[in-house]
Structure formats: C-alpha cells, structure tokens
Design an enzyme around this catalytic site. Structure first.
Site, PDB file in Angstrom:
ATOM      1  N   GLY A 151      34.212  14.116  51.505  1.00 61.11           N
ATOM      2  CA  GLY A 151      35.595  13.838  51.908  1.00 61.11           C
ATOM      3  C   GLY A 151      35.622  12.800  53.015  1.00 61.11           C
ATOM      4  O   GLY A 151      35.516  11.601  52.779  1.00 61.11           O
ATOM      5  N   GLY A 152      35.739  13.281  54.246  1.00 58.08           N
ATOM      6  CA  GLY A 152      35.898  12.394  55.413  1.00 58.08           C
ATOM      7  C   GLY A 152      34.921  11.233  55.455  1.00 58.08           C
ATOM      8  O   GLY A 152      35.320  10.091  55.718  1.00 58.08           O
ATOM      9  N   GLU A 187      41.829  22.666  48.115  1.00 56.23           N
ATOM     10  CA  GLU A 187      43.142  22.283  48.657  1.00 56.23           C
ATOM     11  C   GLU A 187      44.211  22.372  47.580  1.00 56.23           C
ATOM     12  O   GLU A 187      45.352  22.749  47.856  1.00 56.23           O
ATOM     13  CB  GLU A 187      43.058  20.865  49.250  1.00 56.23           C
ATOM     14  CG  GLU A 187      42.237  20.865  50.545  1.00 56.23           C
ATOM     15  CD  GLU A 187      41.512  19.567  50.854  1.00 56.23           C
ATOM     16  OE1 GLU A 187      41.832  18.524  50.258  1.00 56.23           O
ATOM     17  OE2 GLU A 187      40.584  19.618  51.697  1.00 56.23           O
ATOM     18  N   ASN A 202      35.673  11.687  47.833  1.00 56.00           N
ATOM     19  CA  ASN A 202      36.994  12.250  47.580  1.00 56.00           C
ATOM     20  C   ASN A 202      37.883  11.774  48.729  1.00 56.00           C
ATOM     21  O   ASN A 202      37.802  12.308  49.821  1.00 56.00           O
ATOM     22  CB  ASN A 202      36.887  13.785  47.543  1.00 56.00           C
ATOM     23  CG  ASN A 202      38.234  14.459  47.422  1.00 56.00           C
ATOM     24  OD1 ASN A 202      39.233  13.814  47.124  1.00 56.00           O
ATOM     25  ND2 ASN A 202      38.255  15.773  47.648  1.00 56.00           N
ATOM     26  N   TRP A 203      38.662  10.745  48.436  1.00 55.30           N
ATOM     27  CA  TRP A 203      39.469  10.135  49.502  1.00 55.30           C
ATOM     28  C   TRP A 203      40.619  11.035  49.940  1.00 55.30           C
ATOM     29  O   TRP A 203      41.209  10.820  50.985  1.00 55.30           O
ATOM     30  CB  TRP A 203      40.029   8.784  49.045  1.00 55.30           C
ATOM     31  CG  TRP A 203      39.014   7.692  48.857  1.00 55.30           C
ATOM     32  CD1 TRP A 203      37.648   7.801  48.966  1.00 55.30           C
ATOM     33  CD2 TRP A 203      39.278   6.319  48.531  1.00 55.30           C
ATOM     34  NE1 TRP A 203      37.063   6.585  48.722  1.00 55.30           N
ATOM     35  CE2 TRP A 203      38.036   5.653  48.452  1.00 55.30           C
ATOM     36  CE3 TRP A 203      40.443   5.592  48.284  1.00 55.30           C
ATOM     37  CZ2 TRP A 203      37.931   4.296  48.156  1.00 55.30           C
ATOM     38  CZ3 TRP A 203      40.354   4.244  47.975  1.00 55.30           C
ATOM     39  CH2 TRP A 203      39.102   3.599  47.920  1.00 55.30           C
ATOM     40  N   LYS A 204      40.979  11.995  49.102  1.00 57.43           N
ATOM     41  CA  LYS A 204      42.139  12.863  49.378  1.00 57.43           C
ATOM     42  C   LYS A 204      43.391  12.000  49.569  1.00 57.43           C
ATOM     43  O   LYS A 204      43.507  10.952  48.939  1.00 57.43           O
ATOM     44  CB  LYS A 204      41.849  13.771  50.576  1.00 57.43           C
ATOM     45  CG  LYS A 204      40.545  14.543  50.395  1.00 57.43           C
ATOM     46  CD  LYS A 204      40.334  15.631  51.392  1.00 57.43           C
ATOM     47  CE  LYS A 204      39.001  16.311  51.095  1.00 57.43           C
ATOM     48  NZ  LYS A 204      38.761  17.459  51.984  1.00 57.43           N
ATOM     49  N   GLU A 256      31.815  23.883  47.186  1.00 58.27           N
ATOM     50  CA  GLU A 256      32.385  23.501  48.478  1.00 58.27           C
ATOM     51  C   GLU A 256      32.879  24.748  49.207  1.00 58.27           C
ATOM     52  O   GLU A 256      33.986  25.228  48.931  1.00 58.27           O
ATOM     53  CB  GLU A 256      33.570  22.550  48.270  1.00 58.27           C
ATOM     54  CG  GLU A 256      33.198  21.281  47.545  1.00 58.27           C
ATOM     55  CD  GLU A 256      34.152  20.141  47.866  1.00 58.27           C
ATOM     56  OE1 GLU A 256      33.672  19.095  48.293  1.00 58.27           O
ATOM     57  OE2 GLU A 256      35.367  20.315  47.707  1.00 58.27           O
ATOM     58  N   SER A 308      31.745  18.790  54.925  1.00 60.58           N
ATOM     59  CA  SER A 308      31.192  18.144  56.124  1.00 60.58           C
ATOM     60  C   SER A 308      29.795  17.568  55.886  1.00 60.58           C
ATOM     61  O   SER A 308      28.935  17.614  56.760  1.00 60.58           O
ATOM     62  CB  SER A 308      31.203  19.104  57.319  1.00 60.58           C
ATOM     63  OG  SER A 308      32.526  19.512  57.600  1.00 60.58           O
ATOM     64  N   GLY A 362      35.960  19.661  55.998  1.00 57.95           N
ATOM     65  CA  GLY A 362      36.704  18.976  57.057  1.00 57.95           C
ATOM     66  C   GLY A 362      36.623  19.661  58.405  1.00 57.95           C
ATOM     67  O   GLY A 362      37.364  19.334  59.324  1.00 57.95           O
ATOM     68  N   HIS A 402      39.816  21.586  43.264  1.00 61.05           N
ATOM     69  CA  HIS A 402      39.547  21.499  44.702  1.00 61.05           C
ATOM     70  C   HIS A 402      40.294  22.613  45.432  1.00 61.05           C
ATOM     71  O   HIS A 402      41.432  22.938  45.084  1.00 61.05           O
ATOM     72  CB  HIS A 402      39.961  20.128  45.237  1.00 61.05           C
ATOM     73  CG  HIS A 402      39.406  19.862  46.587  1.00 61.05           C
ATOM     74  ND1 HIS A 402      39.951  20.434  47.717  1.00 61.05           N
ATOM     75  CD2 HIS A 402      38.331  19.159  46.997  1.00 61.05           C
ATOM     76  CE1 HIS A 402      39.223  20.065  48.769  1.00 61.05           C
ATOM     77  NE2 HIS A 402      38.235  19.297  48.348  1.00 61.05           N
TER      78      HIS A 402
HETATM   79  P1  PGA Z   1      34.713  16.899  53.833  1.00 61.00           P
HETATM   80  O1  PGA Z   1      35.480  17.243  52.466  1.00 61.00           O
HETATM   81  O2  PGA Z   1      33.491  16.100  53.460  1.00 61.00           O
HETATM   82  O3  PGA Z   1      35.716  16.093  54.627  1.00 61.00           O
HETATM   83  O4  PGA Z   1      34.381  18.205  54.473  1.00 61.00           O
HETATM   84  C1  PGA Z   1      34.774  17.557  51.305  1.00 61.00           C
HETATM   85  C2  PGA Z   1      35.766  17.800  50.190  1.00 61.00           C
HETATM   86  O5  PGA Z   1      36.766  18.489  50.411  1.00 61.00           O
HETATM   87  O6  PGA Z   1      35.574  17.312  49.055  1.00 61.00           O
END
Ligand code: PGA
Length: 253
Positions: free
Chosen positions: A235-236, A98, A9-11, A168, A214, A174, A96
């Site tokens: 994500g990251g 966010e 998930n590049w966001k 999640e 994470s 993150g 998600h």
């Molecule tokens: P993260 O994000 O791996 O950077 O914690 C995961 C996500 O929000 O999909």
C-alpha cells in the site's frame, strides 16, 4: 514454479496527473533496471486506461482495486469487470479488508466479483486476513480458511490457477506494525496447506501467496526469504517509486 510478485495498491491516492507521473517514473526505472519478479500496480479506475498506454506490460502488470458484482446495466457508479478488462488491465484486487469493512462486501458478493473477473479474463489478487481481535483470540487460521471457502473455493482447479492470494493481517495494514517474518510464514504455510487440501499439492505449490501490511524496503527481504512468501501487496510504500523499487529489489538479494 510459482511466480514471485510485488504488487502495488495505490488505494484512493493520486490525481490522474499524479498517477500518470508515478507510473511513468516506475516504467522508466524498471526499464533501466529490470526486476526479477512480476510487478503489478493497482490503481483507481480512472487511471487505468491512461496508464495502460504508458507502461510496458511485459514488465508491469496493471490492476484495478475493485470491480462490480454485476455484469452490466443500471448500477449507477459501478465499474464492471468487462470495463476494467477493456482498459488494458490484466488484474483486479478483490476482497481487500477495507472493502469488506467499509463497503460491506460479504463472502457472497466477493464470490460474484471473482467469477465475473475470471469470466472477463482478469487475474484476481484475492485478499484475506484477520483483525487484531481475531489474532488475539488465536482464530486467524479459521478466519483465512473461511474467507477462502466463502469466495474462491467454489472455483474449478483451472479457474483457481488465475488466483493470487494476498495475506494481509488487518492489524498490520497502514499501521507500521508488520507481522514478523515467522508469523507471516506460519500462516502462509497454513494457507498453502488449505489450498492443497482443496485442489491438491501441485496447485498449492503453484499458487503465489503475497504478504501485505506495512511491507517496506527494510523488511521485504526478510519476509520474501521465507519459503511460503512469494512477494508482497504494497500500500503506502507503492506511492513512491524509490520505496516500491526497494521492495522489488528485495528479490535480487
Ligand atoms: P500498507 O497496505 O502497505 O500501506 O500497509 C497494504 C494493503 O492494504 O494492501
């Protein structure tokens, strides 16, 4: 048998040129060393059409990170499920935390998005998970159950087969703070039991439930070794091929 999946998930990261370079590199690396799980990359809308032409879709699935809750028309700035599908993408990430938090996506809005995604032939990676406050109150199970009931349990059993769940915990996204493998397994098993209550044991067994928050090469192996953890939503660590590949390779151990 349910699928093992590692999804990125590049966001809101990467310009078009940077995204193309990342997808090209990943495509090459996975062509040279085939993964033994499904791999998906979730990119911003603007990358989808170009990246769709670059990647080998037999190895890498392509996902949007969102789609509109309306079919088409006068919704300035929105991107419909049909438009996502027309780029060559096969998936969309919905729900998600966010998007729930910053863009006020309610259970009802997400329900509409899920229905439109499925109607347009997309598979859905549906995210659920509790906040730190909810975890500290011990109500995480109620939260994930309500999120499922609010947005996907209206689906027929046949429709539900196109849903992948991503658990999640918001407190782990993150933050560098990962749920322990035992903590994650406990709630994954609970999520599977809730799906079994609704759709029966077979569908629950066939549903992939990913862990997100994470996840990195150093902890992926321990998480994926758990019986109810079928992969990760990353994500990251999906923004660097070496890290993402390290997580994909956790399925080889
Ligand atoms: P993260 O994000 O791996 O950077 O914690 C995961 C996500 O929000 O999909």
């Amino acid at each position: 048998m349910r699928k093992k999946i590692v999804a990125g998930n590049w966001k809101m990261n990467k310009t078009l040129q940077e995204g193309i370079a990342l997808a090209e590199e990943l495509n090459q690396v996975l062509a040279a060393d085939k993964p033994n799980c499904d791999v998906v990359i979730g990119t911003p809308f603007i990358h989808l059409a170009k990246i769709s032409d670059i990647i080998d879709h037999k190895v890498i699935g392509l996902s949007a990170e969102n789609c509109a809750d309306k079919e088409s028309g006068a919704y300035t700035g929105e991107v419909s499920a049909a438009m996502v599908k027309s780029t060559g993408a096969e998936y969309v990430i919905l729900g998600h935390s966010e998007r729930r938090e910053y863009y006020h996506e309610t259970y009802e809005i997400l329900k509409e998005k899920v229905l439109l995604a499925l109607a347009n032939g997309l598979k859905v990676i549906f995210c659920i998970g509790e906040s730190l406050d909810e975890r500290e109150k011990g109500i995480q199970n109620q939260i994930v159950k309500a999120e499922l009931e609010g947005s996907v349990f209206n689906l027929s059993a046949d429709e539900f087969k196109n849903i992948t769940i991503a658990y999640e915990p918001i407190w782990a996204i993150g933050t560098g703070k990962t749920a322990t493998a035992d903590q994650a397994e406990e709630i994954h098993a609970y999520i599977r039991s809730v799906i079994a209550d609704k759709y029966g044991k077979q569908i629950a067994e066939d549903t992939s439930i990913l862990y997100g928050g994470s996840c990195k090469p150093s902890n992926a192996g321990e998480l994926f070794a758990k019986p109810d953890i079928d992969g990760g939503l990353i994500g990251g660590a999906s923004l660097k091929v070496a890290d993402f590949k390290g997580i994909i390779d956790a399925w080889k151990k």
